[in-house]
Design a protein around this motif. Structure first.
Motif, PDB file in Angstrom:
ATOM      1  N   GLN A  33       0.835  -1.207   0.000  1.00 55.81           N
ATOM      2  CA  GLN A  33       0.000   0.000   0.000  1.00 55.81           C
ATOM      3  C   GLN A  33       0.865   1.249   0.000  1.00 55.81           C
ATOM      4  OE1 GLN A  33      -3.671   0.231  -0.053  1.00 55.81           O
ATOM      5  NE2 GLN A  33      -2.736   2.106  -0.887  1.00 55.81           N
ATOM      6  N   ARG A  34       1.923   1.225   0.781  1.00 59.80           N
ATOM      7  CA  ARG A  34       2.831   2.369   0.804  1.00 59.80           C
ATOM      8  C   ARG A  34       3.473   2.569  -0.579  1.00 59.80           C
ATOM      9  NH1 ARG A  34       5.636   5.540   4.406  1.00 59.80           N
ATOM     10  NH2 ARG A  34       7.597   6.336   3.567  1.00 59.80           N
ATOM     11  N   ALA A  35       3.900   1.471  -1.202  1.00 56.17           N
ATOM     12  CA  ALA A  35       4.509   1.573  -2.531  1.00 56.17           C
ATOM     13  C   ALA A  35       3.519   2.139  -3.542  1.00 56.17           C
ATOM     14  CB  ALA A  35       5.017   0.205  -2.982  1.00 56.17           C
ATOM     15  N   LEU A  36       2.288   1.638  -3.524  1.00 53.18           N
ATOM     16  CA  LEU A  36       1.280   2.114  -4.478  1.00 53.18           C
ATOM     17  C   LEU A  36       0.933   3.582  -4.236  1.00 53.18           C
ATOM     18  CD1 LEU A  36      -1.071  -1.001  -4.625  1.00 53.18           C
ATOM     19  CD2 LEU A  36       0.458  -0.177  -6.432  1.00 53.18           C
ATOM     20  N   ASP A  37       0.876   3.986  -2.984  1.00 45.59           N
ATOM     21  CA  ASP A  37       0.601   5.394  -2.677  1.00 45.59           C
ATOM     22  C   ASP A  37       1.703   6.290  -3.232  1.00 45.59           C
ATOM     23  OD1 ASP A  37      -1.698   4.658  -1.368  1.00 45.59           O
ATOM     24  OD2 ASP A  37      -0.874   4.890   0.654  1.00 45.59           O
ATOM     25  N   ASN A  38       2.944   5.861  -3.070  1.00 46.82           N
ATOM     26  CA  ASN A  38       4.057   6.650  -3.606  1.00 46.82           C
ATOM     27  C   ASN A  38       4.038   6.664  -5.126  1.00 46.82           C
ATOM     28  OD1 ASN A  38       5.091   7.364  -1.086  1.00 46.82           O
ATOM     29  ND2 ASN A  38       6.445   5.588  -0.976  1.00 46.82           N
ATOM     30  N   LEU A  39       3.798   5.519  -5.730  1.00 45.59           N
ATOM     31  CA  LEU A  39       3.755   5.450  -7.195  1.00 45.59           C
ATOM     32  C   LEU A  39       2.625   6.310  -7.765  1.00 45.59           C
ATOM     33  CD1 LEU A  39       4.417   1.636  -7.593  1.00 45.59           C
ATOM     34  CD2 LEU A  39       5.931   3.462  -8.397  1.00 45.59           C
ATOM     35  N   ALA A  40       1.529   6.417  -7.010  1.00 41.37           N
ATOM     36  CA  ALA A  40       0.376   7.192  -7.490  1.00 41.37           C
ATOM     37  C   ALA A  40       0.681   8.675  -7.613  1.00 41.37           C
ATOM     38  CB  ALA A  40      -0.812   6.980  -6.556  1.00 41.37           C
ATOM     39  N   THR A  41       1.766   9.143  -7.006  1.00 39.26           N
ATOM     40  CA  THR A  41       2.139  10.550  -7.165  1.00 39.26           C
ATOM     41  C   THR A  41       2.700  10.822  -8.560  1.00 39.26           C
ATOM     42  OG1 THR A  41       4.399  10.226  -6.320  1.00 39.26           O
ATOM     43  CG2 THR A  41       2.673  10.695  -4.711  1.00 39.26           C
ATOM     44  N   ARG A  42       3.059   9.773  -9.301  1.00 40.76           N
ATOM     45  CA  ARG A  42       3.642   9.937 -10.644  1.00 40.76           C
ATOM     46  C   ARG A  42       2.975   9.096 -11.719  1.00 40.76           C
ATOM     47  NH1 ARG A  42       8.492  12.493 -11.241  1.00 40.76           N
ATOM     48  NH2 ARG A  42       9.459  13.237  -9.304  1.00 40.76           N
ATOM     49  N   PHE A  43       2.294   8.025 -11.331  1.00 41.80           N
ATOM     50  CA  PHE A  43       1.734   7.095 -12.307  1.00 41.80           C
ATOM     51  C   PHE A  43       0.263   6.847 -12.033  1.00 41.80           C
ATOM     52  CE2 PHE A  43       6.197   5.986 -11.598  1.00 41.80           C
ATOM     53  CZ  PHE A  43       6.707   6.052 -12.895  1.00 41.80           C
ATOM     54  N   ALA A  62      -6.961  -7.002  -1.916  1.00 43.34           N
ATOM     55  CA  ALA A  62      -6.536  -5.801  -1.196  1.00 43.34           C
ATOM     56  C   ALA A  62      -6.311  -4.611  -2.124  1.00 43.34           C
ATOM     57  CB  ALA A  62      -5.247  -6.097  -0.419  1.00 43.34           C
ATOM     58  N   PHE A  63      -6.011  -4.887  -3.406  1.00 39.63           N
ATOM     59  CA  PHE A  63      -5.649  -3.794  -4.318  1.00 39.63           C
ATOM     60  C   PHE A  63      -6.386  -3.920  -5.647  1.00 39.63           C
ATOM     61  CE2 PHE A  63      -1.968  -4.879  -1.620  1.00 39.63           C
ATOM     62  CZ  PHE A  63      -1.929  -3.711  -0.855  1.00 39.63           C
ATOM     63  N   PRO A  64      -7.688  -3.723  -5.652  1.00 40.14           N
ATOM     64  CA  PRO A  64      -8.477  -3.906  -6.879  1.00 40.14           C
ATOM     65  C   PRO A  64      -8.236  -2.831  -7.933  1.00 40.14           C
ATOM     66  CG  PRO A  64      -9.845  -3.008  -5.123  1.00 40.14           C
ATOM     67  CD  PRO A  64      -8.531  -3.346  -4.499  1.00 40.14           C
TER      68      PRO A  64
END
Length: 229
Positions: A33-43, A62-64
């Protein structure tokens, strides 16, 4: 550009009964979740694919918001084959990929931005002293990656589990991952591309930002300390 997260492994060294990317951190989020949150700032989340295997339903539920690639042979193969599946299913696009057990802060993506924008294949590294279990690297005279494995000695530091392949280099990497043995890590594919095809992967030093690959309980403790837990 596409993003691939490798999350198929059992993660037995951490001793958890569930997939390691679902491990809760001190900030209340899981590693993924932390990785996806960070990635969402650029992707855009639609650009992210997760390669799953061990207890895949737990991660998928968990990540639909992301797409998934299933490595049915997760118990018999290593990251070379999981990455191969991820690259094959992302078309001709360049790919940023990362291991699903990497705890990092968003500043890491800032340090990678220039190479991503230029389309330069790279391996994210740090210059800390590393032990036997870490993937280590060395450079050639031109400053590009020349060796990448746990056996590199002497080593300049650690490859932290975040990497990028350009659209031009991607077909070569796919071919070399096909050449890898089932139990090879994907780093072997990068070494073969460098040695056999003359492709160049730059080192990107992210030592100034927090980035910890969680293999053992000590790694998790260190990551949580950095997160204030």
């Amino acid at each position: 550009m596409r993003v691939v997260i490798l999350a198929a492994g059992v993660g037995s060294r951490l001793g958890s009964p569930y997939p390691k990317p679902l491990t809760e951190l001190a900030d209340g989020r899981s590693i993924m979740q932390r990785a996806l949150d960070n990635l969402a700032t650029r992707f855009d989340p639609s650009a992210v694919s997760v390669v799953v295997g061990f207890k895949k339903d737990m991660i998928m539920e968990a990540f639909p918001q992301v797409s998934f690639v299933y490595n049915a042979l997760f118990g018999e193969t290593n990251t070379s084959k999981s990455l191969l599946k991820g690259l094959r299913l992302t078309g001709r696009d360049p790919v940023l990929w990362l291991n699903g057990d990497v705890v990092f802060e968003s500043a890491v993506l800032d340090l990678l931005a220039d190479h991503l924008d230029r389309g330069q294949s790279f391996v994210a590294v740090n210059t800390e002293q590393v032990g036997d279990e870490e993937v280590k690297y060395d450079l050639d005279d031109a400053g590009f990656i020349s060796a990448l494995s746990k056996e590199v000695s002497p080593a300049l530091g650690e490859a932290v589990g975040i990497n990028f392949v350009s659209a031009d280099d991607k077909p070569y990497l796919i071919a070399r991952l096909e050449d890898c043995d089932d139990h090879d890590y994907f780093e072997r594919g990068i070494e073969l591309v460098i040695d056999k095809d003359g492709r160049r992967f730059a080192p990107v030093d992210i030592s100034s930002a927090m980035c910890i690959e969680v293999d053992f309980a000590e790694d998790l403790h260190r990551a949580n300390q950095r997160l204030g837990g």
